[in-house]
Enzyme design. Structure first.
Site, PDB file in Angstrom:
ATOM      1  N   GLY A 244       0.859  -1.179   0.000  1.00 25.80           N
ATOM      2  CA  GLY A 244       0.000   0.000   0.000  1.00 25.80           C
ATOM      3  C   GLY A 244       0.896   1.230   0.000  1.00 25.80           C
ATOM      4  O   GLY A 244       1.839   1.322   0.802  1.00 25.80           O
TER       5      GLY A 244
ATOM      6  N   ASP B 126      -1.585   4.718  -6.265  1.00 28.43           N
ATOM      7  CA  ASP B 126      -0.165   4.632  -5.913  1.00 28.43           C
ATOM      8  C   ASP B 126       0.638   5.801  -6.469  1.00 28.43           C
ATOM      9  O   ASP B 126       1.748   6.068  -6.017  1.00 28.43           O
ATOM     10  CB  ASP B 126       0.428   3.320  -6.427  1.00 28.43           C
ATOM     11  CG  ASP B 126      -0.136   2.169  -5.630  1.00 28.43           C
ATOM     12  OD1 ASP B 126      -1.292   1.777  -5.893  1.00 28.43           O
ATOM     13  OD2 ASP B 126       0.560   1.695  -4.716  1.00 28.43           O
TER      14      ASP B 126
ATOM     15  N   ASN C 189      -3.203   2.696 -10.185  1.00 22.99           N
ATOM     16  CA  ASN C 189      -3.651   1.904  -9.043  1.00 22.99           C
ATOM     17  C   ASN C 189      -3.575   0.432  -9.440  1.00 22.99           C
ATOM     18  O   ASN C 189      -3.205   0.075 -10.567  1.00 22.99           O
ATOM     19  CB  ASN C 189      -5.074   2.317  -8.624  1.00 22.99           C
ATOM     20  CG  ASN C 189      -5.447   1.744  -7.270  1.00 22.99           C
ATOM     21  OD1 ASN C 189      -4.679   1.844  -6.320  1.00 22.99           O
ATOM     22  ND2 ASN C 189      -6.605   1.118  -7.163  1.00 22.99           N
ATOM     23  N   LYS C 190      -3.947  -0.426  -8.512  1.00 19.59           N
ATOM     24  CA  LYS C 190      -3.846  -1.873  -8.711  1.00 19.59           C
ATOM     25  C   LYS C 190      -4.452  -2.304 -10.039  1.00 19.59           C
ATOM     26  O   LYS C 190      -5.483  -1.787 -10.460  1.00 19.59           O
ATOM     27  CB  LYS C 190      -4.540  -2.570  -7.540  1.00 19.59           C
ATOM     28  CG  LYS C 190      -4.446  -4.075  -7.512  1.00 19.59           C
ATOM     29  CD  LYS C 190      -3.050  -4.604  -7.635  1.00 19.59           C
ATOM     30  CE  LYS C 190      -2.091  -4.039  -6.596  1.00 19.59           C
ATOM     31  NZ  LYS C 190      -0.675  -4.407  -6.878  1.00 19.59           N
TER      32      LYS C 190
HETATM   33  C1  LIG Z   1      -3.836   3.678   0.075  1.00 16.47           C
HETATM   34  S1  LIG Z   1      -3.530   2.571  -0.937  1.00 16.47           S
HETATM   35  C2  LIG Z   1      -3.616   2.869  -2.642  1.00 16.47           C
HETATM   36  C3  LIG Z   1      -2.879   1.815  -3.326  1.00 16.47           C
HETATM   37  O1  LIG Z   1      -1.607   1.698  -2.738  1.00 16.47           O
HETATM   38  C4  LIG Z   1      -3.592   0.470  -3.293  1.00 16.47           C
HETATM   39  O2  LIG Z   1      -4.857   0.594  -3.869  1.00 16.47           O
HETATM   40  C5  LIG Z   1      -2.747  -0.496  -4.062  1.00 16.47           C
HETATM   41  O3  LIG Z   1      -2.807  -0.558  -5.264  1.00 16.47           O
HETATM   42  C6  LIG Z   1      -1.789  -1.302  -3.281  1.00 16.47           C
HETATM   43  O4  LIG Z   1      -1.006  -2.127  -4.089  1.00 16.47           O
HETATM   44  P1  LIG Z   1      -0.007  -3.163  -3.427  1.00 16.47           P
HETATM   45  O5  LIG Z   1       0.594  -3.864  -4.602  1.00 16.47           O
HETATM   46  O6  LIG Z   1      -0.819  -4.051  -2.552  1.00 16.47           O
HETATM   47  O7  LIG Z   1       1.018  -2.361  -2.669  1.00 16.47           O
END
Ligand SMILES: CSC[C@@H](O)[C@@H](O)C(=O)COP(=O)(O)O
Length: 368
Positions: free
Chosen positions: A54, A244, A254-255
């Site tokens: 995150g 991100d 984002n993801k």
């Molecule tokens: C506040 S979190 C926003 C993003 O960091 C979240 O949606 C995300 O994509 C996290 O990805 P990750 O790969 O689990 O680190």
């Protein structure tokens, strides 16, 4: 937020002040396990292996990682090395670089003898600032949820769809996308969350579902491809996701899969909000699709699935044929034109250069 009724953050300074505490997120939801990080290498590994993940939490952990490194060696060379090692752990979340730059700014002018204490203090401050920011953006997001509830005639449930985990586990506390949801739930709004499972690492089904459940927020886990169908049938009032990295023009990384949800939302007239703390804005970038680095992770995250067997044992099994290669793109970019609005700690604004400028006028000279 609370775990088994006890207030808990996602990263903390251990009571003996000799280590950094984390929740090992690779063990959730089947086990709640905490871990101590005592060295630079342990902090870097925790980020790389996604024991912490995150965008804001990666930044906060990296800041503490600098402290851990300086405890062993506070020289200029060691500081430079720590910033480089931590800076290479994950490529997409810009909060990592923001936090490391902040540590560099504070620590470089100091004599080595003063750096260790200063690093610990600044890392703790960054954590507290993250909590305050997320709480503030939650308040702004709550106004949007309240308006949606009024618009719906206060009937049934307020249906929110989210992707990945942008809750308190992705930050130091409160979360970004989930912060308004927690506040709405606590204020008595009958909010219900559709939780995308978020293959391949299942941050939705494993982390978001777990933390919503801990707080008592009604939710339902759905397969990643269900959202469009729900939107076509009027079962989603709005989407909220985290990010991100957001460009100065409002494109959001984002993801993986977020872009498809935004397309479906646009096609069905469903508002699509992105919640972000300001350290997630990369003021140096304009075109997210071309400029944001997209992490590619090991194919085993796709070919192998971990879960709990009926016996209670946690096991990993292969789900793809032996020999089939897999490609594991971890993020995608949603262009600003598909984003209804950005929710920040300073308020809600259009996903555009003008919108971001209106909230962050000190950044008037974009690109700086
Ligand atoms: C506040 S979190 C926003 C993003 O960091 C979240 O949606 C995300 O994509 C996290 O990805 P990750 O790969 O689990 O680190």
């Amino acid at each position: 937020m609370k775990v088994h009724g006890k207030p808990t953050r996602a990263v903390w300074l251990e009571p003996d002040a000799r280590a950094v505490g984390i929740i090992d997120q690779t063990r959730l939801p089947h086990a709640f396990v905490t871990a101590r990080l005592e060295t630079l290498d342990e902090a870097a590994h925790a980020i790389r292996a996604m024991r912490v993940r995150g965008a804001p939490l990666i930044g906060a952990t990296a800041a503490y990682g600098v402290w851990l490194a300086l405890r062993a060696d506070a020289s200029d060379a060691a500081l430079t090395r720590a910033l480089a090692v931590l800076g290479e752990t994950r490529p997409t979340a810009v909060n990592l670089h923001w936090a490391l730059e902040e540590m560099r700014r504070v620590l470089t002018p100091l004599p080595p003898a003063e750096r260790v204490e200063a690093a610990k203090r600044r890392a703790a401050e960054l954590c507290d600032e993250d909590v305050a920011i997320n709480r503030a953006l939650g308040e702004h997001g709550l106004r949007l949820l309240e308006a949606a509830w009024e618009k719906k005639g206060r009937k049934g449930r307020l249906e929110v769809l989210t992707h990945c985990n942008a809750g308190w586990l992705a930050t130091v506390d409160f979360g970004t996308a989930l912060s308004p949801i927690y506040l709405a739930h606590d204020a008595g709004l009958p909010v219900h969350v559709w939780v995308d499972e978020t293959r391949p690492r299942n941050q939705g089904s494993q982390l978001t579902a777990w933390e919503l459940g801990q707080h008592g927020v009604p939710h339902t886990v759905i397969a990643d491809n269900v959202g469009g169908h729900l939107m076509q049938h009027g079962q989603v009032d709005l989407c909220i996701v985290g990010t991100d990295r957001t460009t100065a023009h409002g494109d959001v990384a984002n993801k993986i899969g977020t872009y498809l949800k935004a397309l479906a939302a646009k096609d069905n007239g469903v508002p699509f909000y992105v919640a972000l703390p300001s350290p997630t804005i990369d003021w140096s970038l304009r075109d997210g699709v071309r400029e944001i680095p997209i992490e590619q992770r090991d194919g085993s995250e796709l070919s192998d699935v971990t879960g709990r067997l009926a016996s209670g044992e946690v096991a990993t099994v292969r789900v793809t044929p032996e020999g089939s290669p897999s490609a594991n793109y971890a993020f995608d970019v949603t262009p600003a034109r598909l984003v209804t609005a950005l929710i920040t700690e300073r308020g809600v604004c259009p996903a555009s250069e003008a919108g971001l400028r209106s909230l962050f006028p000190e950044r008037a000279r974009m690109g700086s």
